[in-house]
Design a protein around this motif. Structure first.
Motif, mmCIF file in Angstrom:
data_model
loop_
_atom_site.group_PDB
_atom_site.id
_atom_site.type_symbol
_atom_site.label_atom_id
_atom_site.label_comp_id
_atom_site.label_asym_id
_atom_site.label_seq_id
_atom_site.Cartn_x
_atom_site.Cartn_y
_atom_site.Cartn_z
ATOM 1 N N ALA A 184 -113.735 -49.317 -45.922
ATOM 2 C CA ALA A 184 -112.415 -49.313 -45.286
ATOM 3 C C ALA A 184 -111.313 -49.528 -46.318
ATOM 4 C CB ALA A 184 -112.355 -50.394 -44.210
ATOM 5 N N THR A 185 -111.549 -50.444 -47.254
ATOM 6 C CA THR A 185 -110.542 -50.718 -48.279
ATOM 7 C C THR A 185 -110.320 -49.507 -49.173
ATOM 8 O OG1 THR A 185 -111.190 -53.049 -48.262
ATOM 9 C CG2 THR A 185 -109.882 -52.292 -50.127
ATOM 10 N N ILE A 186 -111.413 -48.844 -49.584
ATOM 11 C CA ILE A 186 -111.303 -47.660 -50.446
ATOM 12 C C ILE A 186 -110.555 -46.536 -49.715
ATOM 13 C CG2 ILE A 186 -112.625 -45.814 -51.539
ATOM 14 C CD1 ILE A 186 -114.754 -47.890 -52.227
ATOM 15 N N ILE A 187 -110.908 -46.307 -48.453
ATOM 16 C CA ILE A 187 -110.278 -45.215 -47.696
ATOM 17 C C ILE A 187 -108.796 -45.499 -47.463
ATOM 18 C CG2 ILE A 187 -110.229 -44.040 -45.461
ATOM 19 C CD1 ILE A 187 -113.293 -44.410 -45.394
ATOM 20 N N VAL A 188 -108.500 -46.729 -47.017
ATOM 21 C CA VAL A 188 -107.105 -47.078 -46.697
ATOM 22 C C VAL A 188 -106.240 -47.079 -47.956
ATOM 23 C CG1 VAL A 188 -105.609 -48.942 -45.889
ATOM 24 C CG2 VAL A 188 -107.661 -48.342 -44.599
ATOM 25 N N ALA A 189 -106.745 -47.715 -49.030
ATOM 26 C CA ALA A 189 -105.948 -47.788 -50.266
ATOM 27 C C ALA A 189 -105.907 -46.440 -50.984
ATOM 28 C CB ALA A 189 -106.525 -48.866 -51.185
ATOM 29 N N GLY A 190 -107.058 -45.754 -51.012
ATOM 30 C CA GLY A 190 -107.121 -44.483 -51.737
ATOM 31 C C GLY A 190 -106.267 -43.399 -51.113
ATOM 32 N N LEU A 191 -106.200 -43.345 -49.807
ATOM 33 C CA LEU A 191 -105.420 -42.309 -49.123
ATOM 34 C C LEU A 191 -104.015 -42.773 -48.749
ATOM 35 C CD1 LEU A 191 -108.187 -40.867 -46.741
ATOM 36 C CD2 LEU A 191 -107.486 -40.023 -48.999
ATOM 37 N N LEU A 193 -103.182 -44.941 -46.521
ATOM 38 C CA LEU A 193 -103.037 -45.026 -45.071
ATOM 39 C C LEU A 193 -102.286 -46.278 -44.627
ATOM 40 C CD1 LEU A 193 -106.568 -43.832 -43.886
ATOM 41 C CD2 LEU A 193 -104.487 -42.479 -44.223
ATOM 42 N N ASN A 194 -102.331 -47.325 -45.471
ATOM 43 C CA ASN A 194 -101.634 -48.553 -45.081
ATOM 44 C C ASN A 194 -100.133 -48.319 -44.969
ATOM 45 O OD1 ASN A 194 -101.751 -48.085 -47.840
ATOM 46 N ND2 ASN A 194 -101.527 -50.264 -48.370
ATOM 47 N N ASP A 195 -99.583 -47.438 -45.815
ATOM 48 C CA ASP A 195 -98.157 -47.115 -45.707
ATOM 49 C C ASP A 195 -97.923 -46.004 -44.691
ATOM 50 O OD1 ASP A 195 -97.469 -48.975 -47.679
ATOM 51 O OD2 ASP A 195 -97.922 -47.558 -49.292
ATOM 52 N N ARG A 196 -98.779 -44.971 -44.709
ATOM 53 C CA ARG A 196 -98.570 -43.819 -43.839
ATOM 54 C C ARG A 196 -98.757 -44.199 -42.373
ATOM 55 N NH1 ARG A 196 -102.446 -38.959 -45.022
ATOM 56 N NH2 ARG A 196 -101.744 -39.507 -47.124
ATOM 57 N N TRP A 197 -99.793 -44.997 -42.066
ATOM 58 C CA TRP A 197 -100.085 -45.370 -40.684
ATOM 59 C C TRP A 197 -99.638 -46.797 -40.342
ATOM 60 C CZ3 TRP A 197 -105.805 -43.353 -39.974
ATOM 61 C CH2 TRP A 197 -105.776 -41.945 -39.952
ATOM 62 N N GLU A 198 -99.025 -47.451 -41.299
ATOM 63 C CA GLU A 198 -98.540 -48.833 -41.107
ATOM 64 C C GLU A 198 -99.690 -49.766 -40.702
ATOM 65 O OE1 GLU A 198 -95.395 -48.701 -38.288
ATOM 66 O OE2 GLU A 198 -93.986 -47.730 -39.659
ATOM 67 N N LEU A 199 -100.792 -49.668 -41.440
ATOM 68 C CA LEU A 199 -101.924 -50.551 -41.202
ATOM 69 C C LEU A 199 -101.699 -51.887 -41.905
ATOM 70 C CD1 LEU A 199 -104.852 -48.024 -41.730
ATOM 71 C CD2 LEU A 199 -104.056 -48.954 -39.561
ATOM 72 N N LEU A 315 -113.236 -63.735 -57.092
ATOM 73 C CA LEU A 315 -111.876 -64.208 -56.860
ATOM 74 C C LEU A 315 -110.973 -63.848 -58.037
ATOM 75 C CD1 LEU A 315 -109.871 -66.016 -55.188
ATOM 76 C CD2 LEU A 315 -110.699 -67.940 -56.547
ATOM 77 N N VAL A 316 -111.486 -64.003 -59.241
ATOM 78 C CA VAL A 316 -110.686 -63.754 -60.437
ATOM 79 C C VAL A 316 -110.512 -62.260 -60.689
ATOM 80 C CG1 VAL A 316 -110.600 -64.048 -62.952
ATOM 81 C CG2 VAL A 316 -111.366 -65.947 -61.488
ATOM 82 N N MET A 317 -111.608 -61.509 -60.548
ATOM 83 C CA MET A 317 -111.562 -60.099 -60.951
ATOM 84 C C MET A 317 -111.072 -59.166 -59.848
ATOM 85 S SD MET A 317 -115.025 -59.680 -63.245
ATOM 86 C CE MET A 317 -116.098 -60.194 -61.919
ATOM 87 N N ALA A 318 -111.403 -59.472 -58.603
ATOM 88 C CA ALA A 318 -111.120 -58.522 -57.525
ATOM 89 C C ALA A 318 -109.886 -58.875 -56.712
ATOM 90 C CB ALA A 318 -112.329 -58.431 -56.597
ATOM 91 N N ALA A 319 -109.112 -59.865 -57.147
ATOM 92 C CA ALA A 319 -107.946 -60.290 -56.373
ATOM 93 C C ALA A 319 -106.978 -59.152 -56.081
ATOM 94 C CB ALA A 319 -107.231 -61.437 -57.090
ATOM 95 N N PRO A 320 -106.644 -58.282 -57.054
ATOM 96 C CA PRO A 320 -105.710 -57.182 -56.738
ATOM 97 C C PRO A 320 -106.244 -56.247 -55.649
ATOM 98 C CG PRO A 320 -105.917 -57.468 -59.106
ATOM 99 C CD PRO A 320 -106.987 -58.296 -58.473
ATOM 100 N N LEU A 321 -107.576 -56.033 -55.617
ATOM 101 C CA LEU A 321 -108.156 -55.153 -54.604
ATOM 102 C C LEU A 321 -108.171 -55.803 -53.226
ATOM 103 C CD1 LEU A 321 -111.207 -53.775 -56.636
ATOM 104 C CD2 LEU A 321 -108.981 -52.675 -56.256
ATOM 105 N N VAL A 322 -108.303 -57.122 -53.217
ATOM 106 C CA VAL A 322 -108.353 -57.841 -51.933
ATOM 107 C C VAL A 322 -107.067 -57.629 -51.151
ATOM 108 C CG1 VAL A 322 -108.482 -60.139 -50.896
ATOM 109 C CG2 VAL A 322 -110.006 -59.545 -52.759
ATOM 110 N N ASN A 323 -105.946 -57.462 -51.862
ATOM 111 C CA ASN A 323 -104.667 -57.261 -51.180
ATOM 112 C C ASN A 323 -104.695 -56.038 -50.262
ATOM 113 O OD1 ASN A 323 -103.167 -59.460 -52.282
ATOM 114 N ND2 ASN A 323 -103.094 -58.360 -54.220
ATOM 115 N N HIS A 324 -105.583 -55.073 -50.526
ATOM 116 C CA HIS A 324 -105.625 -53.827 -49.756
ATOM 117 C C HIS A 324 -106.633 -53.867 -48.605
ATOM 118 C CE1 HIS A 324 -103.059 -51.910 -52.720
ATOM 119 N NE2 HIS A 324 -103.857 -52.351 -53.687
ATOM 120 N N ILE A 325 -107.328 -54.994 -48.407
ATOM 121 C CA ILE A 325 -108.299 -55.079 -47.314
ATOM 122 C C ILE A 325 -107.562 -55.036 -45.978
ATOM 123 C CG2 ILE A 325 -110.005 -56.549 -46.172
ATOM 124 C CD1 ILE A 325 -110.778 -57.633 -48.909
#
Length: 582
Positions: A184-191, A193-199, A315-325
């Motif tokens: 879900a994170t890859i699809i939403v962030a990669g495409l 969708l969080n901005d386009r669909w306001e997720l 927590l240290v390495m993946a924090a930027p990606l967590v923002n897109h969950i």
């Protein structure tokens, strides 16, 4: 490898439970890292994995809304201190006596509450602040249900399908929750969708995800707040203890191992006393994570420590990606977890339970959902305890005995013995405590005579409490005031010790406590001034014949045990036993 497998399950659950509890998502990871690591080090179970669980979501949210972050920190710390006291007081075994209908009911009640708390994120409803109580929450959600966000619903349903239908055989290596979260994170962030669909995502809802462990925080304390937090803290401590010990029992069954329940309580206490100082929410043993840990090959606390260390790395390495969950996927994780917690088959079994147990289950469930968890646990335990007392009272019997109603063997029987006029014999069977005291009064009234001497045959009374002692005191006092006497025949170990410690035997007179019914009747004749009775020759012969039979049976049993011991210790048997063990 076990620690790695568990980490993949703990990562999404820790974040999801933190958000459901009303705290920042990173606090769920702090809890699994710090609380989980400490509990793994000190645990009385070698393979338990601890962290935030669904059991605390509702009460944590409630305390947070009422007392703020500082109050939640203090409440969790107090619960940890209570757990340490329980462990040092060796109460680990007592916790396991929480009635099954009560523990199952509030587990299912919590699951229903978690489901209701996720409707907002699952349907993308724009609700600023959710009420704490269930009915208020449902009412608020119903008022906003005309604004369902369909892209969010679509993502939620797809996430539930991926997580729920993920093959069980693959969950040992990669859990469905982690697969659903990553996809879900890859699809939403990669495409985009969080901005386009306001997720809604973690970043948009909670701000930047922190990759640093928090600094030490000392909670502000005042006596008024401490008093208000005692009840919820005790509820949290009880839930931690119950879930941790249940988790330990489950892993013991898989490993054929034995945990130290008191040490486990101390470990849970240490984790929940130190953890809140670094922003942690309540932590306890998680059954699902611990089972994955065992099935992945874990046999020592190292796996739990590795799981915490790997979460720290994430927590240290993946924090930027967590923002897109997406929050929709996190809600889907909790929806699936809650559905599995409910175990709907339990409701179909209620009709086969005793009515009293079903009533306790339904009452506890209703109180959990409609009021609060603290009240539900208290009322549920009290109801179950009262029903237990009622059942024990129903099994306890107090009856007048004569030759016609005698059921004892020859040594304790009234058959063939002379019961003098003015002597009444009562037999008590079962526990003699506050639930059965009225039965004694009823039987005395039913006898319709006031004996000069009352003999209570209590050899089948295995336990007596303070109320039972007081009933004997009152009976003795009432008889003595009228110049009458009370005799006890063949008291058992615990009742005898209780009466001795209370000083009742001194007041009754040790000469009035007899070894058997024969001695009691002899004592009654002595009090009445009657000559002793010579037992007929037949009685002596019957007694000695019974003694010979018992001695013969004892010798046969001893010989059989000797033969068994020789067989088990023979070289062939040892080799076979060794082969079975291998």
């Amino acid at each position: 490898m076990a620690g790695l497998n568990v980490m993949t399950l703990a990562f999404p659950l820790s974040i999801a439970f933190a958000i459901a509890s009303g705290v920042k998502p990173e606090q769920g990871l702090f809890t699994a890292i710090i609380g989980g690591g400490l509990i793994a080090v000190f645990s009385g179970s070698r393979v338990q994995i601890a962290g935030p669980t669904g059991a605390f979501v509702i009460i944590t949210y409630s305390v947070l809304q009422s007392f703020g972050p500082g109050g939640l920190m203090l409440c969790t710390l107090m619960a940890g201190a209570m757990l340490c006291v329980m462990g040092f007081a060796r109460l680990g075994s007592i916790i396991r006596f929480i009635p099954y209908p009560v523990s199952r009911a509030f587990t299912k009640g919590i699951a229903i509450l978690i489901l209701s708390s996720q409707i907002k994120h699952f349907f993308g409803l724009n609700v600023e602040k959710m009420p704490v109580d269930f009915l208020g929450k449902v009412q608020t959600l119903a008022m906003h249900f005309d604004a369902v966000h369909w892209p969010t619903v679509t993502l939620s349903v797809v996430s539930v399908a991926v997580i729920g239908l993920w093959p069980a055989r693959l969950s040992r290596y990669v859990p469905g929750a982690m697969v659903g979260l990553v996809l879900a994170t890859i699809i939403v962030a990669g495409l985009g969708l969080n901005d386009r669909w306001e997720l809604a995502t973690i970043g948009s809802a909670f701000g930047e995800f922190s990759r640093q462990l928090p600094a030490l925080q000392i909670p502000h304390t005042d006596w008024a707040t401490v008093k208000d937090l005692i009840q919820p803290a005790f509820t949290i401590a009880l839930l931690i203890a119950m879930q941790a010990l249940l988790c330990a029992v489950v892993t013991d069954g898989i490993l054929d191992d034995k945990h130290d329940s008191n040490q486990e309580l101390v470990a849970q206490g240490i984790g929940n006393m130190i953890g809140p100082l670094f922003g942690c929410i309540p932590a306890t043993g998680a059954v699902a994570r611990s089972v994955v840990n065992v099935r992945s090959g874990a046999r020592s606390p190292v796996a739990g420590i590795v799981h915490s260390a790997l979460l720290l790395g994430m927590l240290v390495m993946a924090a930027p990606l967590v923002n897109h969950i997406p929050l929709a996927t996190l809600s889907a994780i909790l929806v699936v977890a809650s559905y599995r917690m409910v175990s709907w088959k339990q409701f179909t079994r209620l009709s086969r339970w005793p009515l009293s147990d079903s009533s306790v289950f339904l009452a506890t469930l209703a109180l959990t959902v409609l009021t609060n968890l603290t009240l539900a646990v208290e009322v549920g335990v009290v109801l179950a305890s009262l029903l237990m007392v009622k059942r024990i009272a129903e099994t306890t019997r107090i009856t007048a005995v004569d030759e016609a109603t005698e059921t004892e063997g020859s040594h304790h029987s009234l058959v063939g013995k002379q019961v003098p006029d003015g002597v009444l014999v009562f037999r008590v069977f079962g526990a003699f405590f506050f639930g059965v005291v009225d039965k004694l009064d009823d039987e005395l009234k039913r006898a319709k005579q006031e004996p000069e001497i009352l003999i209570l045959r209590v050899r089948k009374v295995l336990a007596i409490d303070a109320t039972g002692l007081q009933a004997l005191e009152d009976l003795h006092h009432k008889l003595r005031a009228k110049g009458k006497h009370l005799l006890l025949s063949a008291p058992h170990t615990q009742p005898y010790a209780a009466m001795e410690n209370a000083g009742f035997l001194d007041r009754l007179g040790h000469e009035n406590v007899c070894a058997d019914i024969t001695a009691a009747l002899a004592r009654a004749r002595e009090i009445l001034g009657l000559p002793p009775v010579e037992e007929p020759l037949e009685a002596h012969e019957a007694f000695h014949a019974q003694k010979r039979e018992l001695e013969s049976a004892r010798q046969e049993l001893s010989a059989a045990l000797d033969r068994t011991h020789r067989v088990l210790n023979s070289p062939k048997s040892s080799r076979e036993h060794h082969g079975i063990q291998k």
